[in-house]
Design a protein around this motif. Structure first.
Motif, PDB file in Angstrom:
ATOM      1  N   SER A  10       0.837  -1.205   0.000  1.00 59.38           N
ATOM      2  CA  SER A  10       0.000   0.000   0.000  1.00 59.38           C
ATOM      3  C   SER A  10       0.867   1.249   0.000  1.00 59.38           C
ATOM      4  N   GLY A  11       1.967   1.184   0.727  1.00 54.78           N
ATOM      5  CA  GLY A  11       2.889   2.318   0.768  1.00 54.78           C
ATOM      6  C   GLY A  11       3.486   2.628  -0.587  1.00 54.78           C
ATOM      7  N   VAL A  12       3.696   1.617  -1.401  1.00 52.86           N
ATOM      8  CA  VAL A  12       4.295   1.844  -2.718  1.00 52.86           C
ATOM      9  C   VAL A  12       3.250   1.955  -3.818  1.00 52.86           C
ATOM     10  N   GLY A  13       1.981   2.081  -3.436  1.00 57.52           N
ATOM     11  CA  GLY A  13       0.981   2.403  -4.435  1.00 57.52           C
ATOM     12  C   GLY A  13      -0.150   1.425  -4.655  1.00 57.52           C
ATOM     13  N   LEU A  14      -0.144   0.282  -3.988  1.00 57.29           N
ATOM     14  CA  LEU A  14      -1.272  -0.634  -4.113  1.00 57.29           C
ATOM     15  C   LEU A  14      -2.524   0.098  -3.623  1.00 57.29           C
ATOM     16  N   PRO A  15      -3.563   0.152  -4.443  1.00 56.73           N
ATOM     17  CA  PRO A  15      -4.724   0.973  -4.052  1.00 56.73           C
ATOM     18  C   PRO A  15      -5.625   0.297  -3.024  1.00 56.73           C
ATOM     19  N   VAL A  16      -5.049  -0.053  -1.891  1.00 59.20           N
ATOM     20  CA  VAL A  16      -5.804  -0.618  -0.778  1.00 59.20           C
ATOM     21  C   VAL A  16      -5.626   0.340   0.399  1.00 59.20           C
ATOM     22  N   PRO A  17      -6.722   0.920   0.879  1.00 56.94           N
ATOM     23  CA  PRO A  17      -6.585   1.847   2.015  1.00 56.94           C
ATOM     24  C   PRO A  17      -5.995   1.149   3.240  1.00 56.94           C
ATOM     25  N   GLU A  18      -5.066   1.812   3.893  1.00 55.08           N
ATOM     26  CA  GLU A  18      -4.440   1.246   5.092  1.00 55.08           C
ATOM     27  C   GLU A  18      -5.488   0.942   6.153  1.00 55.08           C
ATOM     28  N   GLU A  19      -6.485   1.792   6.266  1.00 56.28           N
ATOM     29  CA  GLU A  19      -7.478   1.645   7.324  1.00 56.28           C
ATOM     30  C   GLU A  19      -8.233   0.323   7.193  1.00 56.28           C
ATOM     31  N   ILE A  20      -8.545  -0.081   5.959  1.00 51.75           N
ATOM     32  CA  ILE A  20      -9.224  -1.360   5.745  1.00 51.75           C
ATOM     33  C   ILE A  20      -8.332  -2.505   6.240  1.00 51.75           C
ATOM     34  N   THR A  21      -7.048  -2.407   5.934  1.00 56.11           N
ATOM     35  CA  THR A  21      -6.096  -3.426   6.370  1.00 56.11           C
ATOM     36  C   THR A  21      -6.019  -3.460   7.891  1.00 56.11           C
ATOM     37  N   PHE A  22      -5.964  -2.287   8.528  1.00 56.02           N
ATOM     38  CA  PHE A  22      -5.895  -2.229   9.997  1.00 56.02           C
ATOM     39  C   PHE A  22      -7.121  -2.864  10.640  1.00 56.02           C
ATOM     40  N   ILE A  23      -8.291  -2.469  10.165  1.00 56.10           N
ATOM     41  CA  ILE A  23      -9.528  -2.980  10.763  1.00 56.10           C
ATOM     42  C   ILE A  23      -9.610  -4.495  10.590  1.00 56.10           C
ATOM     43  N   THR A  24      -9.246  -4.964   9.393  1.00 58.12           N
ATOM     44  CA  THR A  24      -9.230  -6.406   9.149  1.00 58.12           C
ATOM     45  C   THR A  24      -8.213  -7.093  10.053  1.00 58.12           C
ATOM     46  N   ALA A  25      -7.052  -6.481  10.214  1.00 58.38           N
ATOM     47  CA  ALA A  25      -6.014  -7.051  11.085  1.00 58.38           C
ATOM     48  C   ALA A  25      -6.510  -7.168  12.524  1.00 58.38           C
ATOM     49  N   GLY A  26      -7.200  -6.129  13.009  1.00 58.52           N
ATOM     50  CA  GLY A  26      -7.747  -6.188  14.360  1.00 58.52           C
ATOM     51  C   GLY A  26      -8.778  -7.288  14.510  1.00 58.52           C
TER      52      GLY A  26
END
Length: 184
Positions: A10-26
């Protein structure tokens, strides 16, 4: 590991919002009864590593990339000098605010690197942004993920339908408003 890799990408441009990843991770941490603090640490590292990679790609290749189309028209010599001056004064703070917006995050970090923003200033502001978003979002997924799944499950087909309509609308818009290419 998967959360770390998604955040780096995501940091290098993958269009996946970090927030979605965080919530899923939690939510995943809750499901597997894992360590919430370890997931927060992994999330923070994933953000900082991904953002650092795009920053250094900008530092290494940024000015060269700006010489080619379509950037060439946006960054003429005078515009390039104004951009450098802006990013020298405000670039690290711009990275803080742009970090909250998925569509411009990677581009801003790349430009920060190419415009000569201090890496340590960039890293400081990126860390400050990450410390605000990562732990809170992971905790929300951890605390409320199970309830959200139960509440939203009956509506999943409606949500998928809306996403499909958005994608279809985007494709149709691109097809209607795309300029025909001129053949040589």
């Amino acid at each position: 590991l998967a959360v770390f890799m998604v955040l780096v990408l995501s940091g290098v441009g993958l269009p996946v919002p970090e927030e979605i990843t965080f919530i899923t991770a939690g939510y995943i941490v809750d499901q597997i009864e894992g360590s919430l603090w370890l997931m927060i640490l992994v999330g923070m590292l994933g953000i900082l590593v991904g953002d650092t990679v795009i920053f250094f790609l900008g530092k290494r290749y940024g000015l060269e990339v700006l010489k080619y189309l379509p950037f060439q028209t946006a960054f003429r010599e005078t515009g390039l000098e104004r951009s450098k001056a802006f990013f020298q004064r405000h670039g690290s703070k711009a990275s803080f605010f742009a970090g909250f917006v998925a569509g411009i995050r990677a581009t801003t970090f790349f430009v920060c690197g190419s415009m000569g923003v201090s890496y340590w200033a960039f890293l400081f502001w990126d860390f400050m942004r990450a410390i605000l978003t990562c732990p809170i979002s992971i905790y929300l997924g951890f605390r409320f993920g199970r309830d959200a799944v139960e509440i939203l499950a009956p509506y999943k087909f409606y949500a998928l339908g809306c996403v499909g309509l958005l994608i279809l609308g985007f494709v149709v818009k691109r097809m209607l408003f795309q300029k025909p290419s001129s053949e040589l």
